[in-house]
Design a protein around this motif. Structure first.
Motif, mmCIF file in Angstrom:
data_model
loop_
_atom_site.group_PDB
_atom_site.id
_atom_site.type_symbol
_atom_site.label_atom_id
_atom_site.label_comp_id
_atom_site.label_asym_id
_atom_site.label_seq_id
_atom_site.Cartn_x
_atom_site.Cartn_y
_atom_site.Cartn_z
ATOM 1 N N ALA A 1 -5.422 -0.068 -3.488
ATOM 2 C CA ALA A 1 -5.346 -0.835 -2.120
ATOM 3 C C ALA A 1 -5.146 -2.419 -2.177
ATOM 4 N N LYS B 1 -9.682 -0.955 -2.210
ATOM 5 C CA LYS B 1 -10.272 0.372 -2.504
ATOM 6 C C LYS B 1 -11.071 0.127 -3.772
ATOM 7 N N ARG C 1 -1.343 7.747 -0.423
ATOM 8 C CA ARG C 1 -2.589 8.119 -1.140
ATOM 9 C C ARG C 1 -2.304 8.285 -2.727
ATOM 10 N N GLN D 1 -11.938 -2.205 -5.739
ATOM 11 C CA GLN D 1 -12.935 -3.501 -5.534
ATOM 12 C C GLN D 1 -13.023 -4.324 -6.939
ATOM 13 N N HIS E 1 0.838 -1.142 0.052
ATOM 14 C CA HIS E 1 0.054 0.200 0.049
ATOM 15 C C HIS E 1 0.756 0.997 -0.058
ATOM 16 N N ARG F 1 -14.693 -5.781 -1.817
ATOM 17 C CA ARG F 1 -13.358 -5.709 -1.370
ATOM 18 C C ARG F 1 -12.706 -6.888 -1.545
#
Length: 385
Positions: free
Chosen positions: A304, A329, A252, A331, A249, A357
């Protein structure tokens, strides 16, 4: 009129029974989606009581699933039933620090036949990433029990946050690798005196291999294999090409797929492709820097990543050698195509229509793909003949 005269608890019982049967039938219903190479059949197999974080196969019919809140389940795929839950609880686990992103995390069956677990262990009012192994035994009725639980390694990774524990396991023929996040303390990425923000390499008994890259170096913990990681939640070892992959990860933006080399620094938090959560400023001094290994691909915005799998089975022959990662995030299931040098040259985003998710990934005995979602769903993915 007869139903109206029945006691209320009987009516409620009938409604619950009908709903249970309907849910069980719908759980086996199939949905077809298309990819670049296949028409795919998506089967919903079970609804699990928590966030299913890791999966491993006990045998061709029995799947072992870890739940982040601290429970371990066995699930008989040949005994799916409308009358009872498909899963059973396995008792005998140690205490688990199930707070925030911590809990019972990965479970993997090793080359030696033992099952290996990572989890956050309570230690002096905090959680630390730990590794253990055990034997899982199944009786003639299908009940699974734990035997010979052994704690192998307790990392030096304590912090006052409950974030960024890692934590996935991978094996080569002689060693075990597992990832540990920076524990929410950015400086840990470059602090080589503890294990946070690193991938460690151990022998199967938890001891430290004598050829680890920093053994004997007083500025590094001996178990460290690579460092400068933020929160690697996916590991996969390629036995054919003898190379280790990790996905982690970013803050942002800036999720990273990395090819892991012994002793290498992957930059966090000095280098990053992500931005601060509180504003547009970039994290770190630069995106790349001399002496720091750059990622093979970067995701901006973040997907993510929740796991990593290298596919080498035959059921999806056109996907052999591809990497798969679950996206939390955004999906979806992300398929990454690699060239011979390990460069990511293409990708495909699958199953976004599920709006789930996607967390854990596994290849079943017949080469089919299995995945779990944070809402507790277990799915099977197979090609349509």
């Amino acid at each position: 009129m007869q139903v109206a005269n029945k006691p209320r608890w009987i009516i409620v019982g009938l409604i619950v029974a009908v709903m249970s049967v309907f849910a069980a039938r719908s759980a086996l219903a199939l949905q077809r989606v298309t990819s670049q190479d296949y028409t795919l059949q998506v089967s919903h197999l079970a609804q699990l009581p928590g966030v299913p974080w890791g999966m491993a196969w006990l045998n061709r019919h029995t799947l072992i699933i870890s739940l982040r809140h601290g429970e371990l389940l066995s699930l008989r795929l040949d005994k799916l039933s409308a009358q009872q839950p498909a899963w059973q609880k396995i008792t005998g686990l140690p205490a688990v620090w199930a707070r925030g992103q911590g809990g019972l995390l990965d479970v993997v069956k090793g080359p030696d036949g033992w099952f290996y677990f990572t989890y956050s262990k309570p230690q002096q009012g905090q959680g630390v990433t730990a590794l253990a192994k055990a034997q899982l035994l199944q009786d003639e009725l299908g009940k699974v029990s734990i035997a010979f639980w052994q704690e192998l390694f307790v990392s030096d990774s304590a912090s006052d946050t409950n974030r960024h524990y890692g934590s996935r396991i991978a094996f080569d023929k002689q060693h075990l690798y597992f990832s540990i996040g920076d524990r929410g303390v950015r400086e840990n990425g470059q602090n080589t005196l503890n294990h946070a923000g690193s991938i460690v390499r151990l022998n199967f008994d938890g001891s430290i291999p004598s050829d680890n890259p920093f053994v004997g170096n007083s500025q590094f913990a001996d178990a460290i294999y690579s460092y400068g990681h933020r929160n690697p939640q996916g590991l996969a070892y390629d036995e054919l090409k003898q190379r280790l992959w990790a996905i982690e990860h970013g803050p942002r933006g800036g999720d990273e797929l990395n090819l892991i080399e012994a002793g290498a620094n992957y930059g966090w938090p000095i280098t990053s492709h992500g931005k601060e959560y509180w504003g547009p400023l970039k994290v770190g001094e630069a995106e790349t820097m001399e002496g720091i290994n750059s990622p093979r691909t970067v995701y901006v915005p973040s997907i993510a990543p929740g796991s990593l799998l290298l596919y080498q089975a035959k059921a999806f022959s056109q996907w052999q050698g591809n990497l798969f990662t679950g996206a939390l995030k955004l999906q979806h299931l992300n398929r990454i195509v690699l060239d011979e040098q390990g460069n990511a040259i293409a990708e495909e985003r699958l199953l976004s229509e599920l709006n789930q998710r996607i967390r854990a990934l596994s290849v079943g005995p017949q080469g089919l793909l299995y995945f779990t979602t944070d809402s507790g769903n277990l799915y099977q993915l197979s090609p349509v003949n």
